[in-house]
Design a protein around this motif. Sequence first.
Motif, PDB file in Angstrom:
ATOM      1  N   SER A  91      43.418  72.374  40.252  1.00  0.00           N
ATOM      2  CA  SER A  91      43.098  73.283  39.796  1.00  0.00           C
ATOM      3  C   SER A  91      43.428  74.671  40.582  1.00  0.00           C
ATOM      4  O   SER A  91      43.604  74.563  41.782  1.00  0.00           O
ATOM      5  CB  SER A  91      41.658  73.317  39.600  1.00  0.00           C
ATOM      6  OG  SER A  91      41.180  72.328  38.685  1.00  0.00           O
ATOM      7  N   THR A 143      41.854  77.001  36.415  1.00  0.00           N
ATOM      8  CA  THR A 143      42.721  76.442  35.317  1.00  0.00           C
ATOM      9  C   THR A 143      43.155  74.956  36.037  1.00  0.00           C
ATOM     10  O   THR A 143      43.680  75.017  37.132  1.00  0.00           O
ATOM     11  CB  THR A 143      43.619  77.118  35.112  1.00  0.00           C
ATOM     12  OG1 THR A 143      43.243  78.530  34.525  1.00  0.00           O
ATOM     13  CG2 THR A 143      44.647  76.529  34.191  1.00  0.00           C
ATOM     14  N   ASN A 144      43.108  74.100  35.004  1.00  0.00           N
ATOM     15  CA  ASN A 144      43.567  72.821  35.645  1.00  0.00           C
ATOM     16  C   ASN A 144      45.101  72.686  35.339  1.00  0.00           C
ATOM     17  O   ASN A 144      45.415  72.416  34.247  1.00  0.00           O
ATOM     18  CB  ASN A 144      42.725  71.464  34.706  1.00  0.00           C
ATOM     19  CG  ASN A 144      43.045  70.162  35.498  1.00  0.00           C
ATOM     20  OD1 ASN A 144      44.047  70.084  36.140  1.00  0.00           O
ATOM     21  ND2 ASN A 144      42.503  69.201  35.067  1.00  0.00           N
ATOM     22  N   GLN A 146      44.581  76.740  47.395  1.00  0.00           N
ATOM     23  CA  GLN A 146      45.155  76.912  46.284  1.00  0.00           C
ATOM     24  C   GLN A 146      46.344  78.042  46.378  1.00  0.00           C
ATOM     25  O   GLN A 146      47.380  77.817  45.923  1.00  0.00           O
ATOM     26  CB  GLN A 146      44.351  77.188  45.076  1.00  0.00           C
ATOM     27  CG  GLN A 146      43.237  75.994  44.851  1.00  0.00           C
ATOM     28  CD  GLN A 146      42.239  76.518  43.463  1.00  0.00           C
ATOM     29  OE1 GLN A 146      42.143  77.653  43.307  1.00  0.00           O
ATOM     30  NE2 GLN A 146      41.742  75.573  42.953  1.00  0.00           N
TER      31      GLN A 146
END
Length: 405
Positions: free
Chosen positions: A192, A196-197, A52
């Motif tokens: 995500s 948090t999407n 991410q």
Amino acid sequence: MNFLESFKMATAMLAANKLRTSLTMLGIVIGNASVIATIGIGQGTQKLANQQLETLGPNILFVMPGNQQGRRTTLNLPKTLVLEDAKAIASQVPSIKQVAPEINQRQLISYGNQKTNATLSGTTPEFSSVRNFQIATGRFINEIDLKRNKRVAVIGSEVSNTLFKRRSAIGEQIRIKNIGFQVIGVLEPKGSFFGTNQDETVLIPLTTMAYQIVGRTSPYGVQLSVIHIEAKDTDSVRAAKFQIENLLRLRHNITNEDDFGVQTSKQMLSIVGNVTSALTLMLVAIAGISLIVGGIGVMNIMLVSVSERTQEIGLRKALGATQSDILIQFLIEAVIISLSGGIIGILSGVSIMALVGLITPLSPVVSSGAILLSLGISGGVGLGFGVLPARRAAKLDPIVALRST
């Protein structure tokens, strides 16, 4: 008696008491499954966090309002970041490339009878580049939208699927706080980010968000939720952080404690890594306790087995079996129970990880090191907790053992 004969006798005795052997192994199975699954899920969590943050890039910084150490600031200091801070950073910090201020809050988004809760973000055209948000169809917010406070929106892929199903969303009108917004773009799926999407998001011009949705909330100007900043390159990140902090301290007249925080993507990765490592270590330690409990169970059952098999032990000794023969047989039985439980536990742990991988975004890692460690601990537990019963069996006097029957 050689080792092979001792092994055959040990397996024959365990096979003759299948239920007791299975129940004895249960603690070892649970312990090993817990250790393997915990390590795998922990490594999968860290891997997901790395992935991410890699999508952000190594030269991204985040400026957030509020004191980051949880201490109070003095009353005469501004409590939030404002739009003028972002403009000052963009114009006065030489080591940065782009600045994307943002205001965000959860809002109900509707289209006809369809409704969904999403993160509504007011931002600028630079946001797409800084945060690496790609457009699937349509276009992103531009400077004209910003200057004219236009009611236009770029929506995430899940918002589009929820509100429009398989229809094209471009040109349609969605409603936010009873205000109509025209959809001008749909984002590529993003996934995500720290829980948090990002696909459940709606982006609108920052000015529209400030003046038509949020309203004036700070006496110092347009209040911001966060400022996203892209440094010129990886080598400029440290200098950018230093310059931003000094600039904001001057702007806010800070002489003591900061009323803002500046984090780099590497710092966030380090924080996540430390948290996941600590949690994984704690869970592995808890799981290890069940291995110890399982070892105690092995020892208890082996002690019971010694007391039940005194006639057998006495007869074997009378026929010439040595103390080492008896000791080795009982140790082999304990190790077989522990290793068998360990193998079953490892397979169960891998199955748990596979299930977690199917129902969550995590990709648990099956570590060969963890498997070898778990097997080694299982064998060690069997050997360690099997010594006392084995020694007791080996020291039995054959005459006393035969008389006890």
